[in-house]
Design an enzyme around this catalytic site. Structure first.
Site, mmCIF file in Angstrom:
data_model
loop_
_atom_site.group_PDB
_atom_site.id
_atom_site.type_symbol
_atom_site.label_atom_id
_atom_site.label_comp_id
_atom_site.label_asym_id
_atom_site.label_seq_id
_atom_site.Cartn_x
_atom_site.Cartn_y
_atom_site.Cartn_z
ATOM 1 N N HIS A 1 -12.237 -33.105 -17.147
ATOM 2 C CA HIS A 1 -11.556 -32.024 -16.421
ATOM 3 C C HIS A 1 -11.733 -32.169 -14.919
ATOM 4 O O HIS A 1 -10.914 -31.707 -14.142
ATOM 5 C CB HIS A 1 -12.107 -30.648 -16.850
ATOM 6 C CG HIS A 1 -12.110 -30.444 -18.334
ATOM 7 N ND1 HIS A 1 -10.951 -30.415 -19.073
ATOM 8 C CD2 HIS A 1 -13.132 -30.301 -19.221
ATOM 9 C CE1 HIS A 1 -11.263 -30.236 -20.344
ATOM 10 N NE2 HIS A 1 -12.562 -30.160 -20.466
ATOM 11 N N HIS B 1 -18.879 -29.861 -8.567
ATOM 12 C CA HIS B 1 -17.661 -30.553 -8.987
ATOM 13 C C HIS B 1 -16.524 -30.116 -8.068
ATOM 14 O O HIS B 1 -16.708 -29.232 -7.232
ATOM 15 C CB HIS B 1 -17.320 -30.228 -10.453
ATOM 16 C CG HIS B 1 -17.035 -28.785 -10.649
ATOM 17 N ND1 HIS B 1 -18.032 -27.848 -10.912
ATOM 18 C CD2 HIS B 1 -15.879 -28.085 -10.558
ATOM 19 C CE1 HIS B 1 -17.483 -26.656 -10.987
ATOM 20 N NE2 HIS B 1 -16.182 -26.766 -10.762
ATOM 21 N N HIS C 1 -11.967 -29.487 -7.552
ATOM 22 C CA HIS C 1 -10.611 -29.288 -8.077
ATOM 23 C C HIS C 1 -9.667 -29.790 -7.000
ATOM 24 O O HIS C 1 -9.945 -29.593 -5.802
ATOM 25 C CB HIS C 1 -10.341 -27.808 -8.354
ATOM 26 C CG HIS C 1 -11.325 -27.173 -9.288
ATOM 27 N ND1 HIS C 1 -11.082 -26.996 -10.632
ATOM 28 C CD2 HIS C 1 -12.596 -26.702 -9.078
ATOM 29 C CE1 HIS C 1 -12.129 -26.420 -11.208
ATOM 30 N NE2 HIS C 1 -13.072 -26.247 -10.286
ATOM 31 N N GLU D 1 -8.426 -23.779 -5.734
ATOM 32 C CA GLU D 1 -8.272 -22.697 -6.722
ATOM 33 C C GLU D 1 -8.132 -21.364 -5.987
ATOM 34 O O GLU D 1 -7.138 -20.647 -6.157
ATOM 35 C CB GLU D 1 -9.481 -22.694 -7.662
ATOM 36 C CG GLU D 1 -9.617 -24.028 -8.421
ATOM 37 C CD GLU D 1 -10.220 -23.875 -9.775
ATOM 38 O OE1 GLU D 1 -11.420 -23.543 -9.873
ATOM 39 O OE2 GLU D 1 -9.499 -24.084 -10.763
ATOM 40 N N HIS E 1 -17.081 -26.800 -5.811
ATOM 41 C CA HIS E 1 -17.849 -25.715 -6.435
ATOM 42 C C HIS E 1 -19.279 -26.148 -6.695
ATOM 43 O O HIS E 1 -19.514 -27.122 -7.434
ATOM 44 C CB HIS E 1 -17.188 -25.289 -7.755
ATOM 45 C CG HIS E 1 -15.892 -24.592 -7.556
ATOM 46 N ND1 HIS E 1 -14.928 -24.505 -8.550
ATOM 47 C CD2 HIS E 1 -15.380 -23.937 -6.486
ATOM 48 C CE1 HIS E 1 -13.894 -23.831 -8.093
ATOM 49 N NE2 HIS E 1 -14.150 -23.458 -6.836
ATOM 50 N N THR F 1 -13.592 -20.652 -13.708
ATOM 51 C CA THR F 1 -12.147 -20.860 -13.521
ATOM 52 C C THR F 1 -11.554 -21.797 -14.570
ATOM 53 O O THR F 1 -10.366 -22.120 -14.526
ATOM 54 C CB THR F 1 -11.821 -21.437 -12.131
ATOM 55 O OG1 THR F 1 -12.387 -22.755 -12.057
ATOM 56 C CG2 THR F 1 -12.356 -20.560 -11.026
#
Ligand SMILES: COc1cccc(N2C=Cc3cc(S(N)(=O)=O)sc3S2(=O)=O)c1
Ligand SMILES: [Zn+2]
Length: 259
Positions: A63, A93, A95, A105, A118, A197
């Site tokens: 992911h 990590h 996004h 996000e 994050h 999230t």
């Protein structure tokens, strides 16, 4: 079973079927509207104390990519800020988007950033991360926006490992990395009560989103997109657009640590 992801068939609009809390009252991310945030003079400055020797490994979990830390002592912690007690760093990590115009996000008055970091911490009032992860005050995640600019030498240390973790469910050793090098100089923040999230979307996160960004070059963002959602042997699927869009505020108040 049809596991969750970010495609049309298994993406954020489909998560509610398997994870009904997706439509809960404290979901994340949100759009942060600075004009609506209330300055709270009672909010303390963030206190982040990170020990590079607690860094263990870097992995592709299908992911995102993640750097995991040893959390058996109070070596890497978050204290003060909006929280009480001590929260230990478990992992960080990112996004990001398929292009530099999206990927974060949280958004700020509708503005998207190319990526968002994050840093996930758990409340040591609980015995372990696994115990804390679904408690209302279990986690505190520090969010840092990335903006396009000069190459970031600290991020490059992560990028240099990508060739070894290209496929989902791969990992490699990663030692002596100081996550503090991924923080902006000023730690002004917005804070609100929210959730994970991604599934399981637990409503267990005190969100701490920094106002200032760190830089990443466009070439470095392109390297993020060489990671794969897919495992070795499967049709390769670029890891990109692994972000959930903003969720309804549902009456929540966002506080600012700054005027
Ligand atoms: C037993 O529950 C577990 C066990 C292992 C990992 C997780 N997680 C799942 C998603 C998730 C999403 C996060 S985000 N994007 O809001 O920062 S942080 C996080 S997690 O807590 O690492 C939950
Ligand atoms: Zn995240």
């Amino acid at each position: 079973s049809h596991s969750w992801g970010y495609e049309a068939t298994n993406g954020p609009s489909k998560w509610g079927a398997s994870f009904p809390i997706a439509n809960g009252d404290r979901q994340s991310p949100i759009d942060i509207v600075p004009g609506n945030a209330s300055h709270d003079p009672g909010l303390k400055p963030l206190k982040l104390k990170y020990d590079p020797s607690t860094c263990l490994e870097i992995l592709n979990n299908g992911h995102s990519f993640q750097v995991t830390f040893a959390d058996d002592t109070d070596s890497s912690t978050l204290t003060d800020g909006p929280i009480s007690g001590t929260y230990r760093l478990k992992q960080f990590h990112f996004h990001w988007g398929a292009t530099d115009d999206r990927g974060s996000e949280h958004t700020v008055q509708g503005a998207k950033f190319p990526a968002e970091l994050h840093l996930v911490h758990w409340n040591t009032k609980y015995a372990s991360f696994g115990e804390a992860v679904n408690k209302p005050d279990g986690l505190a995640v520090v969010g840092v926006f990335l903006k396009i600019g000069n190459e970031n030498a600290h991020l490059q240390k992560l990028i240099d490992k990508f060739s070894v973790i290209t496929n989902a469910k791969t990992q490699t050793t990663f030692v002596d990395f100081n996550p503090a090098t991924l923080l902006p100089g000023c730690l002004d923040y917005w804070t609100y009560l929210g959730s994970l999230t991604t599934p399981p979307l637990y409503e267990s996160v005190t969100w701490i989103v920094l106002k200032h960004q760190i830089t990443v070059s466009s070439a470095q963002m392109a390297k993020f997109r060489t990671l794969l959602f897919s495992s070795n042997g499967e049709a390769p699927c670029c890891m990109e657009n692994n972000y959930r869009p903003p969720q309804p505020l549902k009456g929540r108040v966002v506080r600012a640590s700054f005027k």
